[in-house]
Enzyme design. Sequence first.
Site, PDB file in Angstrom:
ATOM      1  CB  SER A  34      -0.908   0.002   1.240  1.00  0.00           C
ATOM      2  OG  SER A  34      -1.602   1.231   1.376  1.00  0.00           O
ATOM      3  NE  ARG A  35      -1.833   5.407  -2.949  1.00  0.00           N
ATOM      4  CZ  ARG A  35      -2.785   6.163  -3.476  1.00  0.00           C
ATOM      5  NH1 ARG A  35      -2.462   7.090  -4.367  1.00  0.00           N
ATOM      6  NH2 ARG A  35      -4.038   6.010  -3.124  1.00  0.00           N
ATOM      7  CE1 TYR A  56      -0.178   0.279  -3.771  1.00  0.00           C
ATOM      8  CE2 TYR A  56      -0.144   1.905  -5.531  1.00  0.00           C
ATOM      9  CZ  TYR A  56      -0.773   1.339  -4.457  1.00  0.00           C
ATOM     10  OH  TYR A  56      -2.003   1.793  -4.067  1.00  0.00           O
ATOM     11  CG  HIS A  77      -6.276  -0.972 -13.320  1.00  0.00           C
ATOM     12  ND1 HIS A  77      -7.482  -1.547 -13.694  1.00  0.00           N
ATOM     13  CD2 HIS A  77      -6.358  -0.809 -11.971  1.00  0.00           C
ATOM     14  CE1 HIS A  77      -8.239  -1.698 -12.632  1.00  0.00           C
ATOM     15  NE2 HIS A  77      -7.593  -1.249 -11.578  1.00  0.00           N
ATOM     16  CE  LYS A  95     -15.469  -5.523 -12.143  1.00  0.00           C
ATOM     17  NZ  LYS A  95     -15.022  -4.846 -11.077  1.00  0.00           N
ATOM     18  NE  ARG A 163     -14.022   2.914  -6.755  1.00  0.00           N
ATOM     19  CZ  ARG A 163     -14.568   2.187  -7.740  1.00  0.00           C
ATOM     20  NH1 ARG A 163     -14.152   2.348  -8.985  1.00  0.00           N
ATOM     21  NH2 ARG A 163     -15.512   1.312  -7.487  1.00  0.00           N
ATOM     22  CG  ASP A 176     -16.535   1.336 -11.273  1.00  0.00           C
ATOM     23  OD1 ASP A 176     -16.153   0.554 -10.397  1.00  0.00           O
ATOM     24  OD2 ASP A 176     -15.941   2.394 -11.561  1.00  0.00           O
TER      25      ASP A 176
END
Length: 327
Positions: A34-35, A56, A77, A95, A163, A176
């Site tokens: 994670s960041r 990452y 992505h 996806k 989001r 989405d």
Amino acid sequence: MTGLHWGILATGGIAHAFTSDLRTAGLDVAAVGSRSIDSARAFAEQYGIPHAHGSYEELVADPDVDIVYIATPHPAHVENALLALDHGKHVLVEKPFTLNEAEAGRIRDRAAEKGLLAMEAMWTRYLPHMVRIREILAAGTLGEVRVVSADHTQKISTDPQHRLNALELGGGALLDLGIYPVSFAVDVLGLPERATAFARISDAGSDAEVATVFVHPGGAVSTTVSSSRGAGANVAQIVGTEARIEIDRVWYTPTTFRVVGPDGTVIEEFDGGVDGRGMQFQALAAERLVAEGATSSDVQPIDETVAIMGVLDEVRRQIGVVYPGGR
């Protein structure tokens, strides 16, 4: 199984769902990145993961990781997948695979160059009821398939910062939600030869509702409706000249279906209940593919993933949705 060691890139809701199902299937999760190191450590503690990384870059450099599940928002992505591939890791990318066809092609080409598996996490295609449906179609039970219809509608926040509404995050119903029925139509009928799309655009500039009509090879037709403003039945149907398949709510998750003759006779009933959410089946497929030395899925080849992103590009062109930076 290959005994692959999984790395989880990002710690949002979808990463939790996937990792839970990996544990259900008894698969090995070696690391999470994670960041935020605090977020990674909390995630690792929850799922008993031995390594937690605060970036990452550290995750993909971990020698104990063989394959990386990319769980970031879709604008990231392409960057995240290329990073993992460049470190010799196979990738399973949530996806929608990317924001557009060009980005998807970059991942495909880099994976081919490295001899690694790149696969879209279109988990629905790997569920038991979808596996059985493809067997029924291959057997010719439906005759000539002429119509496919599928919806994906949910009531989601109207907050412009959410989001799913924020264009800078690839927000909108199409990527989405619409990716599910569009991918389903392609799975059954092949890539469309013609596409027509309609949409209602939200105040935030993203697509709140999208409807598509596709014409596929041989003249078969598919229709899809996606919405982030209201929850519908979320069922799907495949209609052939000799029979039809009715997939129950919620069609893109483990569920039931019936094969029904023209006179209403039920030819077959299928109960698709599974342990967990069902995301483990795509992971099991990925492990099998790596064991076979494959660099593309046999259920959804990487070229098809790239082409589907091209279909979504055309839909966005027609409804006038452009992401920041012209993506």
